[in-house]
Design a protein around this motif. Structure first.
Motif, PDB file in Angstrom:
ATOM      1  N   ILE A  79       0.844  -1.204   0.000  1.00  0.00           N
ATOM      2  CA  ILE A  79       0.000   0.000   0.000  1.00  0.00           C
ATOM      3  C   ILE A  79       0.874   1.248   0.000  1.00  0.00           C
ATOM      4  O   ILE A  79       0.576   2.238  -0.682  1.00  0.00           O
ATOM      5  CB  ILE A  79      -0.951  -0.006   1.215  1.00  0.00           C
ATOM      6  N   ILE A  80       1.969   1.206   0.750  1.00  0.00           N
ATOM      7  CA  ILE A  80       2.915   2.332   0.772  1.00  0.00           C
ATOM      8  C   ILE A  80       3.420   2.625  -0.637  1.00  0.00           C
ATOM      9  O   ILE A  80       3.468   3.779  -1.080  1.00  0.00           O
ATOM     10  CB  ILE A  80       4.101   2.023   1.716  1.00  0.00           C
ATOM     11  N   ALA A  81       3.801   1.575  -1.360  1.00  0.00           N
ATOM     12  CA  ALA A  81       4.299   1.751  -2.725  1.00  0.00           C
ATOM     13  C   ALA A  81       3.199   2.238  -3.663  1.00  0.00           C
ATOM     14  O   ALA A  81       3.418   3.133  -4.489  1.00  0.00           O
ATOM     15  CB  ALA A  81       4.873   0.430  -3.238  1.00  0.00           C
ATOM     16  N   LEU A  82       2.010   1.660  -3.544  1.00  0.00           N
ATOM     17  CA  LEU A  82       0.888   2.023  -4.411  1.00  0.00           C
ATOM     18  C   LEU A  82       0.526   3.494  -4.247  1.00  0.00           C
ATOM     19  O   LEU A  82       0.327   4.214  -5.238  1.00  0.00           O
ATOM     20  CB  LEU A  82      -0.318   1.140  -4.091  1.00  0.00           C
ATOM     21  N   VAL A  83       0.467   3.954  -3.006  1.00  0.00           N
ATOM     22  CA  VAL A  83       0.150   5.352  -2.732  1.00  0.00           C
ATOM     23  C   VAL A  83       1.220   6.271  -3.317  1.00  0.00           C
ATOM     24  O   VAL A  83       0.915   7.294  -3.945  1.00  0.00           O
ATOM     25  CB  VAL A  83       0.009   5.586  -1.210  1.00  0.00           C
ATOM     26  N   ALA A 227      -0.925   3.213   6.568  1.00  0.00           N
ATOM     27  CA  ALA A 227       0.069   2.853   5.554  1.00  0.00           C
ATOM     28  C   ALA A 227       0.151   3.929   4.476  1.00  0.00           C
ATOM     29  O   ALA A 227       1.235   4.236   3.965  1.00  0.00           O
ATOM     30  CB  ALA A 227      -0.281   1.503   4.920  1.00  0.00           C
ATOM     31  N   ALA A 228      -0.989   4.525   4.151  1.00  0.00           N
ATOM     32  CA  ALA A 228      -1.008   5.612   3.169  1.00  0.00           C
ATOM     33  C   ALA A 228      -0.232   6.823   3.679  1.00  0.00           C
ATOM     34  O   ALA A 228       0.497   7.469   2.920  1.00  0.00           O
ATOM     35  CB  ALA A 228      -2.449   6.006   2.848  1.00  0.00           C
ATOM     36  N   VAL A 229      -0.382   7.139   4.961  1.00  0.00           N
ATOM     37  CA  VAL A 229       0.379   8.258   5.550  1.00  0.00           C
ATOM     38  C   VAL A 229       1.880   7.969   5.436  1.00  0.00           C
ATOM     39  O   VAL A 229       2.667   8.853   5.088  1.00  0.00           O
ATOM     40  CB  VAL A 229      -0.019   8.468   7.023  1.00  0.00           C
ATOM     41  N   SER A 230       2.269   6.727   5.704  1.00  0.00           N
ATOM     42  CA  SER A 230       3.671   6.332   5.546  1.00  0.00           C
ATOM     43  C   SER A 230       4.119   6.475   4.096  1.00  0.00           C
ATOM     44  O   SER A 230       5.240   6.911   3.820  1.00  0.00           O
ATOM     45  CB  SER A 230       3.869   4.890   6.011  1.00  0.00           C
ATOM     46  N   GLY A 231       3.238   6.105   3.171  1.00  0.00           N
ATOM     47  CA  GLY A 231       3.561   6.226   1.752  1.00  0.00           C
ATOM     48  C   GLY A 231       3.775   7.666   1.333  1.00  0.00           C
ATOM     49  O   GLY A 231       4.671   7.975   0.533  1.00  0.00           O
ATOM     50  N   ILE A 232       2.967   8.574   1.880  1.00  0.00           N
ATOM     51  CA  ILE A 232       3.110  10.006   1.585  1.00  0.00           C
ATOM     52  C   ILE A 232       4.457  10.511   2.081  1.00  0.00           C
ATOM     53  O   ILE A 232       5.192  11.212   1.368  1.00  0.00           O
ATOM     54  CB  ILE A 232       1.954  10.799   2.237  1.00  0.00           C
TER      55      ILE A 232
END
Length: 321
Positions: A79-83, A227-232
């Motif tokens: 999810i981190i990569a996808l975001v 996980a999205a916050v981490s991706g950002i």
């Protein structure tokens, strides 16, 4: 009547002992690395540790929530990569930073929601579900970019990963805010109490009127969101959308939570312990790097820490049954 207070007292004592042990271990680690490396004990290096810890730390908040219910989420790294990839592509097309960040959060939320729906509605095992979505989400990042990284040229986007407020990295501030929020959520809200109840005994929770599936669905959705916050933050730090970003992050987040006292069986643990676990893992990696320990040996050390964390969980009575 006297049994319950005694049991509660023992639980409080166990939590205190676990956190105190981690704190002592962390202080000992700092002293050891300070002696072994002249570069370790400095404000700049601790800033580096904080920046490194922020990605794992933020991811571990949502992971702790899932683990407390006896669940598992292996898809967070993907999810981190996808975001990151989606945001990079959008910014390359001229989309504004606020809109891109909003889209990134929505992507994470939907990804976690999909996990939760398969687990609660289709009744697929969490391990199988998130292992499958881990491959799907990661595959989407590679297919959409032909395996290539996407450069982020918008300079204002670097605020989340490279800027400082009062000398403190913004990424660290975001992480600490999330830990305060989750500490409050788990301790003082009905949702938090229901999370512990579901993790401790799902069937008893269901009989007592708790909508177990709804709580699980919310937990997996929140895990996708963190996980999205981490991706950002990771995309902001690197200035690039990377299809292989977040690889292994799920294991680091799980290790941090379990090391911090969260049980794999669910129902036991707290967010403060997870933060200590994150700091120990990040400091260990930083110290070994300063000592010029080859990355292969660092992998062995990280794997050993994960094994120790699971062993401690078994000793505490939360292992495989």
């Amino acid at each position: 009547m006297s049994v319950k207070p005694a049991a509660a007292g023992n639980r409080r004592k166990l939590k205190f002992t676990t956190e105190l042990t981690l704190l002592i271990a962390y202080v000992a680690m700092i002293i050891a690395f300070s002696i072994l490396s002249p570069y370790f004990l400095s404000i700049r290096n601790f800033m580096n540790i904080g920046l490194s810890a922020s990605i794992t730390g933020i991811t571990a908040t949502g992971m702790t929530l899932v683990l407390l219910m006896g669940g598992l989420d292996l898809s967070v790294g993907s999810i981190i990569a996808l975001v990151g990839i989606i945001m990079a592509v959008l910014m390359k097309g001229g989309t504004s930073v606020p809109a891109v960040v909003l889209v990134g959060l929505v992507v994470g939320l939907i990804s976690g929601l999909i996990n939760g729906l398969f687990i609660t509605k289709v009744k697929i095992n969490p391990l199988i579900t998130t292992l499958s979505t881990m491959a799907i989400y990661r595959g989407i990042t590679f297919v959409s970019t032909d395996g290539l990284s996407v450069l982020i040229s918008n300079k204002s986007f670097s605020f989340f990963g490279r800027s400082f407020i009062l000398g403190i990295p913004v990424a660290v501030i975001i992480m600490l805010i999330l830990y305060v929020f989750f500490a409050y959520l788990l301790r003082y809200t009905k949702f938090g109490r229901k999370v512990y109840a579901v993790g401790g005994n799902p069937e008893a929770s269901r009989l007592s009127g708790i909508n177990v599936d709804r709580i699980r669905l919310m937990a997996y959705t929140i895990s996708g969101l963190t996980a999205a916050v981490s991706g950002i933050i990771l995309a902001s730090q690197t200035g690039t959308g990377l299809p292989n970003a977040g690889t292994g992050m799920e294991l680091n987040a799980i290790a941090a939570a379990i090391l911090g006292g969260t049980s794999l069986a669910g129902g036991k643990g707290n967010i403060a312990g997870t933060l200590l676990g994150v700091l120990i893992l990040s400091t260990l990696s930083n110290g070994l790097t300063l000592l010029n320990v080859p990355s292969f040996y660092q992998m062995i050390a990280q794997g050993a820490v994960l094994l120790i964390a699971v062993t401690l969980d078994v000793i505490r009575g939360g292992g495989y049954k």
